[in-house]
Design an enzyme around this catalytic site. Sequence first.
Site, PDB file in Angstrom:
ATOM      1  N   HIS A 157     -56.995 117.169  66.081  1.00 44.10           N
ATOM      2  CA  HIS A 157     -58.034 117.269  67.119  1.00 44.10           C
ATOM      3  C   HIS A 157     -57.433 117.300  68.518  1.00 44.10           C
ATOM      4  O   HIS A 157     -56.281 116.905  68.717  1.00 44.10           O
ATOM      5  CB  HIS A 157     -58.992 116.074  67.015  1.00 44.10           C
ATOM      6  N   LYS A 161     -60.135 112.870  71.998  1.00 46.27           N
ATOM      7  CA  LYS A 161     -60.939 112.239  70.950  1.00 46.27           C
ATOM      8  C   LYS A 161     -60.692 110.725  70.918  1.00 46.27           C
ATOM      9  O   LYS A 161     -59.543 110.282  70.995  1.00 46.27           O
ATOM     10  CB  LYS A 161     -60.594 112.872  69.591  1.00 46.27           C
TER      11      LYS A 161
HETATM   12  N1  LIG Z   1     -70.685 115.792  63.979  1.00 41.88           N
HETATM   13  C1  LIG Z   1     -69.993 116.803  64.516  1.00 41.88           C
HETATM   14  O1  LIG Z   1     -70.007 117.944  64.029  1.00 41.88           O
HETATM   15  C2  LIG Z   1     -69.198 116.545  65.740  1.00 41.88           C
HETATM   16  C3  LIG Z   1     -69.126 115.284  66.222  1.00 41.88           C
HETATM   17  N2  LIG Z   1     -68.432 115.018  67.361  1.00 41.88           N
HETATM   18  C4  LIG Z   1     -68.532 113.640  67.833  1.00 41.88           C
HETATM   19  O2  LIG Z   1     -69.501 113.621  68.871  1.00 41.88           O
HETATM   20  C5  LIG Z   1     -69.174 112.611  69.824  1.00 41.88           C
HETATM   21  C6  LIG Z   1     -69.108 113.247  71.201  1.00 41.88           C
HETATM   22  O3  LIG Z   1     -68.014 114.129  71.232  1.00 41.88           O
HETATM   23  P1  LIG Z   1     -67.666 114.957  72.537  1.00 41.88           P
HETATM   24  O4  LIG Z   1     -68.861 115.686  73.005  1.00 41.88           O
HETATM   25  O5  LIG Z   1     -66.415 115.682  72.257  1.00 41.88           O
HETATM   26  O6  LIG Z   1     -67.342 113.757  73.549  1.00 41.88           O
HETATM   27  P2  LIG Z   1     -67.541 113.714  75.132  1.00 41.88           P
HETATM   28  O7  LIG Z   1     -66.733 112.551  75.619  1.00 41.88           O
HETATM   29  O8  LIG Z   1     -67.323 115.051  75.707  1.00 41.88           O
HETATM   30  O9  LIG Z   1     -69.099 113.365  75.263  1.00 41.88           O
HETATM   31  C7  LIG Z   1     -69.648 112.109  75.124  1.00 41.88           C
HETATM   32  C8  LIG Z   1     -70.668 111.964  76.212  1.00 41.88           C
HETATM   33  O10 LIG Z   1     -71.384 110.756  76.024  1.00 41.88           O
HETATM   34  C9  LIG Z   1     -71.531 110.187  77.316  1.00 41.88           C
HETATM   35  N3  LIG Z   1     -71.900 108.785  77.182  1.00 41.88           N
HETATM   36  C10 LIG Z   1     -71.106 107.713  77.054  1.00 41.88           C
HETATM   37  N4  LIG Z   1     -71.858 106.609  77.029  1.00 41.88           N
HETATM   38  C11 LIG Z   1     -73.155 107.007  77.158  1.00 41.88           C
HETATM   39  C12 LIG Z   1     -74.408 106.356  77.245  1.00 41.88           C
HETATM   40  N5  LIG Z   1     -74.487 105.033  77.217  1.00 41.88           N
HETATM   41  N6  LIG Z   1     -75.520 107.084  77.366  1.00 41.88           N
HETATM   42  C13 LIG Z   1     -75.478 108.416  77.412  1.00 41.88           C
HETATM   43  N7  LIG Z   1     -74.325 109.107  77.372  1.00 41.88           N
HETATM   44  C14 LIG Z   1     -73.184 108.407  77.247  1.00 41.88           C
HETATM   45  C15 LIG Z   1     -70.237 110.462  78.022  1.00 41.88           C
HETATM   46  O11 LIG Z   1     -70.342 110.326  79.427  1.00 41.88           O
HETATM   47  P3  LIG Z   1     -68.988 109.976  80.290  1.00 41.88           P
HETATM   48  O12 LIG Z   1     -67.963 110.985  79.882  1.00 41.88           O
HETATM   49  O13 LIG Z   1     -69.433 110.109  81.698  1.00 41.88           O
HETATM   50  O14 LIG Z   1     -68.605 108.573  79.897  1.00 41.88           O
HETATM   51  C16 LIG Z   1     -70.041 111.914  77.601  1.00 41.88           C
HETATM   52  O15 LIG Z   1     -70.737 112.787  78.459  1.00 41.88           O
HETATM   53  C17 LIG Z   1     -67.878 112.002  69.350  1.00 41.88           C
HETATM   54  O16 LIG Z   1     -68.146 110.845  68.605  1.00 41.88           O
HETATM   55  C18 LIG Z   1     -67.280 113.076  68.444  1.00 41.88           C
HETATM   56  O17 LIG Z   1     -66.425 112.545  67.463  1.00 41.88           O
HETATM   57  C19 LIG Z   1     -67.774 115.984  68.048  1.00 41.88           C
HETATM   58  C20 LIG Z   1     -67.775 117.267  67.586  1.00 41.88           C
HETATM   59  C21 LIG Z   1     -68.485 117.659  66.383  1.00 41.88           C
HETATM   60  O1  LIG Z   2     -64.409 114.640  68.265  1.00 40.93           O
HETATM   61  C1  LIG Z   2     -64.452 115.799  67.800  1.00 40.93           C
HETATM   62  O2  LIG Z   2     -64.122 116.777  68.466  1.00 40.93           O
HETATM   63  C2  LIG Z   2     -64.929 115.986  66.425  1.00 40.93           C
HETATM   64  N1  LIG Z   2     -65.410 114.981  65.790  1.00 40.93           N
HETATM   65  C3  LIG Z   2     -65.940 114.967  64.478  1.00 40.93           C
HETATM   66  C4  LIG Z   2     -65.111 114.092  63.585  1.00 40.93           C
HETATM   67  O3  LIG Z   2     -64.675 113.010  64.011  1.00 40.93           O
HETATM   68  O4  LIG Z   2     -64.910 114.454  62.425  1.00 40.93           O
HETATM   69  C5  LIG Z   2     -66.209 116.351  63.953  1.00 40.93           C
HETATM   70  C6  LIG Z   2     -65.203 117.366  64.351  1.00 40.93           C
HETATM   71  O5  LIG Z   2     -64.034 117.115  63.635  1.00 40.93           O
HETATM   72  C7  LIG Z   2     -64.968 117.342  65.854  1.00 40.93           C
END
Ligand SMILES: NC(=O)C1=CN([C@@H]2O[C@H](COP(=O)(O)OP(=O)(O)OC[C@H]3O[C@@H](n4cnc5c(N)ncnc54)[C@H](OP(=O)(O)O)[C@@H]3O)[C@@H](O)[C@H]2O)C=CC1
Ligand SMILES: O=C(O)C1=N[C@H](C(=O)O)C[C@H](O)C1
EC number: 1.17.1.8
Length: 268
Positions: A157, A161
């Site tokens: 990744h 992350k």
């Molecule tokens: N299921 C799937 O297919 C996928 C899952 N994921 C997961 O999704 C999650 C997010 O990933 P990603 O978008 O890359 O991460 P990011 O860090 O880009 O996004 C997370 C967001 O959440 C915000 N945040 C933190 N605390 C709060 C709160 N209390 N209220 C509202 N917003 C908040 C952060 O703000 P700030 O940065 O200002 O702190 C940030 O904007 C991770 O757990 C990742 O593993 C990711 C990709 C695919």
């Molecule tokens: O944080 C990410 O980017 C992703 N998170 C998910 C995971 O923890 O498996 C899904 C995907 O791999 C991207």
Amino acid sequence: METIKIIIAGPRGRMGSEAVKLVENTEHFELIAAVDYKHDGMMLSDLPGFQSIIHSVPVFSDIEKCLQHVKADVLIDLTTPEVGMYHAKTALEYNVRPVVGTTGFTKKDLEELERICNEKELGCIIAPNFAIGAILMMKFSQMAAKYFNDVEIIELHHDQKLDAPSGTAVKTAEMISAVRERKKQGHPNEKETIDGARGALYDGMHIHSVRLPGLIAHQQVLFGADGQTLTIRHDSYHRGSFMSGIKIAVETVVKNNSFVYGLENILD
Ligand SMILES: NC(=O)C1=CN([C@@H]2O[C@H](COP(=O)(O)OP(=O)(O)OC[C@H]3O[C@@H](n4cnc5c(N)ncnc54)[C@H](OP(=O)(O)O)[C@@H]3O)[C@@H](O)[C@H]2O)C=CC1
Ligand SMILES: O=C(O)C1=N[C@H](C(=O)O)C[C@H](O)C1
């Protein structure tokens, strides 16, 4: 099709911002609010990157306040594990069905959410990976594990992350473990000369986490047997890859009254 009213938590994030686009571009989805702890009281269109949203989408710093002000069907959570759990539990309290992509939930968290869903007879979908190709990669790995019980999981990744191993790697290990003949892999006298060299251990299998700028989300599952190896690999090259899975999850959760962990459980 009836309009599904949606709240997105984490709209500024890498995934959240894609999810905003998905909801805005889907005819029967309506974005009615966002949860962003840094922008209470603003409109989403006031935040950088969202100027094209012409209808009002209020932003709340806290989920509870949000749920008291708007009447939603679904909460999409794409934040962090601690916040995601609080968001999902609070949504269920207010009879709003969570679709959670946030990873890093513990077994205890999942059990707690399942119990609440059963008590309230409400749907909730927790999906460690929304990419259809990743679901197939996990299912194919589970199929292969019936015949190959020596396996190593390597997930790769981007370096922003927070959780390791990835939610996908954990789910893959769980799915493999459900069918694999139990085995502690490697030499019985194997010794790490540098701590962590063999990766994390899950039920006798090893999981390795790579973090590098330039990567998005990738995983390969390697199987080995006498004179042969099998590699099953999936790559997400951009976050659009997760959006069709989110759409399916939202459309499904509104019809569901039970807890689902893993998109594979709702795909035909
Ligand atoms: N299921 C799937 O297919 C996928 C899952 N994921 C997961 O999704 C999650 C997010 O990933 P990603 O978008 O890359 O991460 P990011 O860090 O880009 O996004 C997370 C967001 O959440 C915000 N945040 C933190 N605390 C709060 C709160 N209390 N209220 C509202 N917003 C908040 C952060 O703000 P700030 O940065 O200002 O702190 C940030 O904007 C991770 O757990 C990742 O593993 C990711 C990709 C695919
Ligand atoms: O944080 C990410 O980017 C992703 N998170 C998910 C995971 O923890 O498996 C899904 C995907 O791999 C991207």
